[in-house]
Design an enzyme around this catalytic site. Structure first.
Site, short mmCIF file in Angstrom:
data_model
loop_
_atom_site.label_atom_id
_atom_site.label_comp_id
_atom_site.label_asym_id
_atom_site.label_seq_id
_atom_site.Cartn_x
_atom_site.Cartn_y
_atom_site.Cartn_z
N ASP A 9 0.85 -1.18 0.00
CA ASP A 9 0.00 0.00 0.00
C ASP A 9 0.89 1.23 0.00
O ASP A 9 1.69 1.43 0.92
CB ASP A 9 -0.89 -0.03 1.26
N ASP A 105 -2.94 2.44 -6.06
CA ASP A 105 -1.86 2.50 -5.06
C ASP A 105 -1.80 1.28 -4.15
O ASP A 105 -1.11 1.30 -3.14
CB ASP A 105 -2.01 3.77 -4.22
N GLU A 106 -2.49 0.22 -4.51
CA GLU A 106 -2.54 -0.94 -3.62
C GLU A 106 -2.59 -2.21 -4.45
O GLU A 106 -3.29 -2.25 -5.46
CB GLU A 106 -3.87 -0.92 -2.89
MG LIG Z 1 -2.37 3.92 0.08
#
Ligand SMILES: [Mg+2]
Length: 361
Positions: A9, A105-106
């Site tokens: 993350d 973003d993950e």
């Molecule tokens: Mg994040």
């Protein structure tokens, strides 16, 4: 066989990219998304400096400016974020072919097969985070465990720029101590229901029969039964394609007037529009979901001539569908909007997950 799953993350992803690319923003409270005049819109990501003032994603920019008048409101550059996301995925692909992105973003990575012969999942996570830092100038946090559920929780435990390993021997004790609010996919409403049933931790859930959990929580009851025992067999699925994007909200009090419902629909439509924009998707079919106080659920759909990602179009269609559903003397507990039937699907199988980016569920 015990699997090795990593959840990566990125830390304050959009805000960190803006601080990287604009030196004048470094060390300052900034938010990405919303309007600088505090008129409308919500914060997609807040820098860690902004979080010290209590600013969070999904908060209105108006509220953010109240908490910190000097906060810099930055216009999002989704094309840049998408490019960086691709660069991060390229780094992942050096270590495994099993990558499941949850959002820009993950991602989940299954590193059970050790592509580079590094030896341990902990070292693989460290190597990935080093590469992201050195090559992209950004930091990421990682969770390493035996399944997706635990890896995801672990990535949040040592944030920012840290990693946490929950090994097989720790799983049982960890799950027993875990507060139900931390259960992946448990929203505020379900968490409140669990508390009202005396279910505060994994240990409390573990004491319940599976049938009882299903009676209270429907299909999710099966999942809770297993997860309280640390069992999550969901595979890491590469190339998951998004078929639809949805957002919904349950209200603390039932709504009876259209005037009360329209602003709620506008918020929900805003979330959907933002997620469509982020994923570069336009959909032709708009569906409204309405749950009444008696828990009856209906859906109403309409297909448009042209695919859209525009808030105005989504909202107007949703309002028309809501009005067309007949609201006379109905008490509405939940409203939701789904956009589906996408055209020109982007190259990335991305979906907005939770984490520290915008989350409105
Ligand atoms: Mg994040």
């Amino acid at each position: 066989m015990v699997r090795k799953i990593i959840h990566i993350d990125m830390d304050a992803f959009y805000a960190s990219i803006e601080q990287r690319d604009n030196p004048e923003y470094r060390g300052k409270p900034i938010v990405v998304g919303g309007s600088p005049e505090g008129r409308g819109g919500v914060v997609a990501t807040a820098s860690y400096e902004a979080r010290k003032f209590g600013i969070r994603s999904a908060m209105t920019s108006k509220k953010a400016l109240e908490l910190c008048p000097e906060v810099v409101v930055v216009r999002p550059r989704f094309d840049v974020y998408k490019t960086v996301s691709g660069q991060i995925r390229e780094i992942f692909s050096r270590y495994t072919d099993l990558i499941e992105p949850l959002s820009l973003d993950e991602a989940f990575l299954d590193v059970s097969f050790d592509k580079q012969g590094i030896g341990s999942a902990i070292d693989i996570a460290t190597a990935i985070r080093c590469a992201i830092r050195e090559e992209l100038g950004l930091t990421a946090s990682a969770g390493i465990s035996v399944n997706k559920f635990l890896a995801k929780i672990a990535s949040d435990m040592n944030k920012p720029d840290g990693q946490t390993f929950i090994g097989p021997s720790r799983v049982e004790a960890f799950m027993e101590a875990l507060p139900v609010e931390k259960f992946f996919g448990v929203g505020k409403v379900t968490a409140a229901k669990m508390r009202s049933l005396g279910l505060l931790t994994g240990a409390d859930i573990k004491k319940k029969e599976e049938a009882e959990l299903v009676r209270h929580f429907g299909k999710a009851g099966h999942f809770y039964y297993k997860i309280a025992r640390g069992i999550d067999e969901r595979p890491v699925q590469p190339d998951r394609e998004i078929k639809s994007l949805a957002a919904e909200d349950t209200f603390p009090v039932d709504l009876t007037l259209l005037d009360e419902m329209v602003p709620e629909l506008e918020k929900i439509a805003g979330t959907v529009a933002q997620r469509l924009g982020r994923n570069r998707l336009k959909g032709r079919t708009i569906t409204v979901k309405i749950k009444y106080a008696d828990f009856r659920v209906i859906t109403r759909s309409r297909s448009l001539v042209r695919a859209t990602d525009e808030l105005g179009v989504i909202l107007q269609t949703a309002v028309e569908l809501l009005v067309g559903s007949g609201l006379e003397e109905k008490k509405v507990r939940l409203l939701g909007i789904t956009v589906s039937n996408f055209e020109g699907v982007g190259e990335g199988p991305m979906e907005v997950g939770d984490g520290d980016q915008l989350e409105l569920f």
